[in-house]
Motif scaffolding. Structure first.
Motif, PDB file in Angstrom:
ATOM      1  N   ALA A 550       0.859  -1.186   0.000  1.00 33.68           N
ATOM      2  CA  ALA A 550       0.000   0.000   0.000  1.00 33.68           C
ATOM      3  C   ALA A 550       0.890   1.229   0.000  1.00 33.68           C
ATOM      4  CB  ALA A 550      -0.922   0.010   1.207  1.00 33.68           C
ATOM      5  N   GLN A 551       0.496   2.235  -0.767  1.00 31.32           N
ATOM      6  CA  GLN A 551       1.302   3.447  -0.895  1.00 31.32           C
ATOM      7  C   GLN A 551       0.438   4.661  -0.571  1.00 31.32           C
ATOM      8  OE1 GLN A 551       2.662   5.454  -4.795  1.00 31.32           O
ATOM      9  NE2 GLN A 551       4.403   4.165  -4.243  1.00 31.32           N
ATOM     10  N   PRO A 552       0.684   5.340   0.560  1.00 29.98           N
ATOM     11  CA  PRO A 552      -0.113   6.518   0.909  1.00 29.98           C
ATOM     12  C   PRO A 552       0.308   7.742   0.103  1.00 29.98           C
ATOM     13  CG  PRO A 552       1.536   6.122   2.582  1.00 29.98           C
ATOM     14  CD  PRO A 552       1.663   4.992   1.605  1.00 29.98           C
ATOM     15  N   LEU A 553      -0.663   8.638  -0.099  1.00 33.35           N
ATOM     16  CA  LEU A 553      -0.409   9.892  -0.825  1.00 33.35           C
ATOM     17  C   LEU A 553      -1.101  11.016  -0.071  1.00 33.35           C
ATOM     18  CD1 LEU A 553      -0.478  10.597  -4.588  1.00 33.35           C
ATOM     19  CD2 LEU A 553      -1.984  11.939  -3.125  1.00 33.35           C
ATOM     20  N   ARG A 554      -0.425  12.151   0.030  1.00 33.30           N
ATOM     21  CA  ARG A 554      -0.982  13.321   0.703  1.00 33.30           C
ATOM     22  C   ARG A 554      -0.857  14.533  -0.212  1.00 33.30           C
ATOM     23  NH1 ARG A 554      -1.351  15.654   5.951  1.00 33.30           N
ATOM     24  NH2 ARG A 554      -2.275  17.729   5.639  1.00 33.30           N
ATOM     25  N   ALA A 555      -1.950  15.266  -0.362  1.00 35.97           N
ATOM     26  CA  ALA A 555      -1.947  16.524  -1.107  1.00 35.97           C
ATOM     27  C   ALA A 555      -2.308  17.641  -0.154  1.00 35.97           C
ATOM     28  CB  ALA A 555      -2.934  16.467  -2.263  1.00 35.97           C
ATOM     29  N   SER A 556      -1.466  18.676  -0.089  1.00 35.22           N
ATOM     30  CA  SER A 556      -1.649  19.756   0.875  1.00 35.22           C
ATOM     31  C   SER A 556      -1.338  21.092   0.206  1.00 35.22           C
ATOM     32  CB  SER A 556      -0.721  19.548   2.074  1.00 35.22           C
ATOM     33  OG  SER A 556      -0.883  20.575   3.020  1.00 35.22           O
ATOM     34  N   PRO A 557      -2.106  22.159   0.518  1.00 35.54           N
ATOM     35  CA  PRO A 557      -1.843  23.470  -0.101  1.00 35.54           C
ATOM     36  C   PRO A 557      -0.609  24.146   0.485  1.00 35.54           C
ATOM     37  CG  PRO A 557      -3.645  23.653   1.456  1.00 35.54           C
ATOM     38  CD  PRO A 557      -3.292  22.194   1.386  1.00 35.54           C
ATOM     39  N   LEU A 558       0.032  24.956  -0.341  1.00 32.98           N
ATOM     40  CA  LEU A 558       1.219  25.710   0.058  1.00 32.98           C
ATOM     41  C   LEU A 558       1.145  27.085  -0.594  1.00 32.98           C
ATOM     42  CD1 LEU A 558       4.095  25.909   1.300  1.00 32.98           C
ATOM     43  CD2 LEU A 558       4.967  24.978  -0.852  1.00 32.98           C
ATOM     44  N   GLN A 559       1.016  28.126   0.221  1.00 29.23           N
ATOM     45  CA  GLN A 559       0.876  29.493  -0.276  1.00 29.23           C
ATOM     46  C   GLN A 559       2.200  30.225  -0.118  1.00 29.23           C
ATOM     47  OE1 GLN A 559      -2.579  30.852  -1.069  1.00 29.23           O
ATOM     48  NE2 GLN A 559      -1.245  32.137  -2.297  1.00 29.23           N
TER      49      GLN A 559
END
Length: 843
Positions: A550-559
């Motif tokens: 299993a491969q986790p992925l995270r998407a997060s905003p960066l301003q």
């Protein structure tokens, strides 16, 4: 002039109403589409701006974190500053909300201090329901909803303590509604900031601090002073209140400009239809124009008369187009909201914002297009030789001219195609280059046709007859071919562009979807905290039997900058070979010892001027770390126009310590029961809070969305081809009508009607064939500009050029067959008994 329009022109319109209506309809369609796009986007942007102003209030400055949250301790330092009038702490969250009688709704939640809201953000001030206690303003688990949230959840404004369930991650939270707020826009809920911190486990965190300065305070000097305070976080940045609306305007500008240009394709073809209709009308009325000349009408007056006819056609089309565009915009706003497929205004249901200056501008554009289409027929009427025309001999053959004008236009188009974008990454020079290529390609046709005719040596008598006439009337041949080139080149360019984009998207999907199965939150709020799966969930899933990995992925905003849209930081295990996980453009560079390797999308390269092999200090500031970030490669990303940064998950955990994930890629073991595996994963979460999707299903859904988004281009291709064929038919009809005496003379010389029709049909096939070849070549040139210039400059991504040969061949065959048929039908109408009798007119 008015008398001629009322008598001479009006009588022709009454005899041929459908021909003129077709030209009016073409102009109307182009104006309507362009004006509708303008109205929809203006309405959506105005609604979005109002909602932003309502939520953000009236501060002088906003203080936010580049990444993550601000520490609550910073509020005291700001609020107690002697130059600060007042400061309001804010906590912005997202969740999905539901009631027993409604579906889940994505809800923006703002935690605020109700005592400070009247002065800074009055639209967020809670209004208590009848019978509610005034202390409900500060009560835990208590929400105040705006009108959009009430409507979506099916609640009445005065519903006493209506129960609501909030879902975030894998948790469900029970709250109650105690009143409303006046803020408009998408569904929104307001609660006490302390209650919000307790409910969502965000103690000690703030999303922003709104600041009102004392009168006379220098903003720049004050910002410099507070940045020098002890313990000031390095990732804190100031923003103006209007920056959010400006960011969305800048982000959507390229999309709406491209939609407008695409809509103007219909106006371009409408201009050609006006040309064809007026060319046919001038040919049919050539004796009347000659008689007007004999009666005293000067060449300038004949020119002005035809231009006035074209202007009236354009004016009628523009007025109807503005009305139709307004109706289309109103219907789209009612049924689809303010989003046209770009995702910039999703969830916004704006009121129509009609602009008189915009309507006037697009109306004048329609008139200008009609005048451009009527210029050549007007010049033809101006150059009519009265005596020769009254004898039925038609126009004299025009002398051969070099193609230097067309060559200059094509060269200018090629130079502009490599010019940089202007006005915020809008490829204006590329659009002008496309126009110059089209006009230059059509302008060079007479010269090219002349070269072709000089090299032909037919042996058949009928072919020789057609060839000799074409050599002496190459201007007429160029008009017929120009219709095919004008329509087919646009159709070819759009076909190649869409095929290239679709093929590149398919390759990109194969690269970014390596696993056969994916699991994510079922809350339907991607990119928000509500859709994040909690810490430890990915590890629990990976430990299940029947799962290879299993491969986790995270998407997060960066301003990084207040004036730019937020980047997306994507963390996933990259391994020793990032090319296996990312669709890299070029080779990955080795990461220096002690540096953190990051991989930027093509949009980051364009927007921030970065290149592989450089360090990126701004990331170190955003993450408040002394680490060195090394740009090790560039990758292709079709999902995030504002830019994305990919780094290894281990580096993300080291920098933030936040182990929540957005998605988990699953590789079931060979022979494993996938249904049982999904059931086991659902048991780890609460019922109904996770969803599964196969890579094939995601790919199919993505391509379906792609095809739906580009459906308008397929429709415009059909419109362009239809208008082009109508123009070809009109051109051949005009030429055939002018050749009635020629056909009569050929009949007297012994040619049968069948042979005459064979000559006409052969000419039609030859000229449409030449036009098809020229149209394909010109369309391919335009498609290169679209693929390699317009798309990278507009949306900051590249694609591979793909030429769908079979589709283009079928398109050309259909055009040639249609052109041959229209020429044959036009010949039938003019090669009958009237043509034979027409010879008597000179006896």
């Amino acid at each position: 002039m008015r008398a001629l329009l009322r008598t001479f022109s009006w009588q022709d319109l009454r005899r041929h109403p459908w021909r003129s209506l077709a030209a009016v309809a073409a102009v109307m369609l182009g104006v309507a589409l362009a004006f509708a796009v303008q109205v929809i986007n203006a309405s959506a942007l105005d609604e979005f701006s109002q909602a932003v102003r309502a939520v953000n209030g009236q501060p002088d400055l906003e203080l936010r974190a580049m990444q993550g949250a601000l520490p609550e301790s910073l509020y005291a330092a700001i609020a107690n500053h002697p130059q600060v009038e007042r400061a309001s702490p804010m906590l912005e969250l997202s969740a999905t909300a539901s009631t027993p009688s409604s579906a889940r709704v994505t809800l923006r939640i703002v935690g605020a201090d109700a005592l400070l809201l009247p002065a800074i953000a009055p639209a967020l001030m809670p209004r208590l329901s009848s019978g509610a206690d005034r202390l409900d303003l500060f009560a835990p688990a208590t929400l105040f909803l705006n009108a959009a949230a009430l409507q979506a959840l099916g609640l009445a404004a005065d519903a006493p303590s209506a129960p609501i369930t909030l879902h975030t991650g894998l948790h469900s939270l029970s709250v109650r509604m105690a009143g409303t707020v006046a803020a408009g826009g998408a569904p929104l809920g307001v609660m006490d900031i302390g209650a919000a911190q307790d409910l969502f486990g965000r103690g000690g965190e703030l999303s922003r601090i709104d600041v009102q300065l004392r009168p006379g305070t220098d903003r720049t000097a004050w910002q410099q002073a507070v940045r020098a305070l002890p313990g000031w976080p390095g990732n804190a940045m100031f923003a103006e209140p209007g920056d959010a609306a400006q960011r969305i305007s800048n982000l959507s500008r390229a999309y709406r400009v491209n939609l407008t240009v695409l809509a103007l394709v219909a106006l371009f073809t409408g201009a050609y239809l006006v040309f064809s209709v007026l060319a046919l009308g001038v040919a049919q009325r050539a004796p009347q124009f000659a008689l007007l000349a004999v009666l005293g009408a000067t060449p300038r007056e004949r020119l002005a008369l035809v231009l006035a006819e074209s202007a009236l056609l354009g004016l009628a089309g523009s007025v109807l187009g503005i009305a139709l565009g307004t109706a289309l915009a109103f219907a789209a706003l009612q049924w689809l909201g303010g989003d046209l497929g770009g995702g910039y205004f999703a969830g916004v249901r704006p009121a129509l914002q009609w602009s008189a200056p915009a309507a006037l501008a697009y109306g004048l554009l329609g008139v200008a297009a009609a005048l451009a289409g009527g210029w050549w027929p007007a010049r033809t009427a101006q150059a009519l030789p009265p005596a020769q025309t009254l004898k039925g001999l038609g126009l004299a053959a025009s002398p051969a001219r070099g193609g230097w004008v067309g060559m200059v236009l094509i060269a200018a188009g090629a130079l502009l195609a490599v010019a940089p974008p202007a006005f915020g990454h809008i490829p204006l020079a590329a659009y002008v280059a496309i126009g110059l290529l089209l006009v230059g390609g059509i302008a060079v046709l007479p010269w090219g046709i002349g070269m072709l005719l000089r090299r032909l040596r037919p042996r058949n008598a009928l072919a020789l007859l057609a060839l000799e006439r074409a050599r002496r009337m190459r201007g007429s041949a160029a008009i017929a071919v120009g219709g095919v080139v004008a329509s087919l080149s646009l159709a070819v360019a759009l076909t190649v562009m869409v095929a290239s984009f679709r093929g590149s998207v398919m390759q990109w999907l194969d690269a970014v979807l390596p696993a056969p199965l994916y699991v994510r939150s079922a809350l339907g709020a991607p990119g928000t905290d509500a859709a994040l799966l909690p810490e430890g969930f990915a590890e629990a899933v990976a430990a299940l039997p029947g799962l290879e990995r299993a491969q986790p992925l995270r998407a997060s905003p960066l301003q990084l900058e207040a004036a730019r849209p937020a980047l997306t930081v994507i963390s996933r295990p990259l391994g020793p070979d990032p090319a296996r996980s990312l669709p890299l453009v070029g080779e990955a560079l080795p990461v220096p010892e002690g540096a953190t390797g990051v991989y930027i999308s093509e949009a980051v390269v364009d927007l921030y001027g970065l290149r592989p092999g450089r360090e990126w200090p701004a990331l170190a500031q955003a993450f408040q770390t002394p680490a060195h970030f090394f740009i090790a490669g560039v990758w292709r990303d079709y999902a995030r126009q504002s830019g994305a940064v990919a780094l290894d998950r281990a580096a993300w955990l080291r920098l933030t310590g936040d182990a929540r994930v957005s998605d988990i890629a699953l590789w079931p073991a060979g022979g494993a029961d996938v249904a049982a595996l999904q059931t086991a994963i659902r048991e780890l979460a609460a019922p109904g809070l996770v969803d599964f999707a196969s890579a094939a299903a995601i790919r199919e859904r993505s391509l379906r969305i792609f095809d739906r988004s580009f459906a308008v281009t397929y429709w415009l291709q059909a419109v362009a081809i239809a208008i082009g064929l109508f123009g070809v038919a009109a051109s051949f009809s005009a030429q055939v009508l002018a050749r009635r005496k020629e056909f009569g003379l050929l009949a007297h010389l012994g040619l049968t009607r069948r042979q005459i029709l064979a000559v006409v049909a052969g000419e039609g096939a030859a000229w449409t064939g030449v036009g098809a070849v020229a149209g394909v070549l010109l369309g391919l040139a335009v498609s290169v500009v679209l693929v390699h210039v317009v798309n990278p400059q507009s949306f900051h991504w590249t694609m591979d050029l793909a030429v769908p040969g079979a589709r283009l061949l079928a398109l050309c065959a259909a055009v040639v067959a249609s052109g041959t048929l229209t020429a044959w039908l036009a010949g039938r109408a003019a090669a009958g008994r009237d043509a034979v009798m027409a010879v008597k007119e000179d006896w």
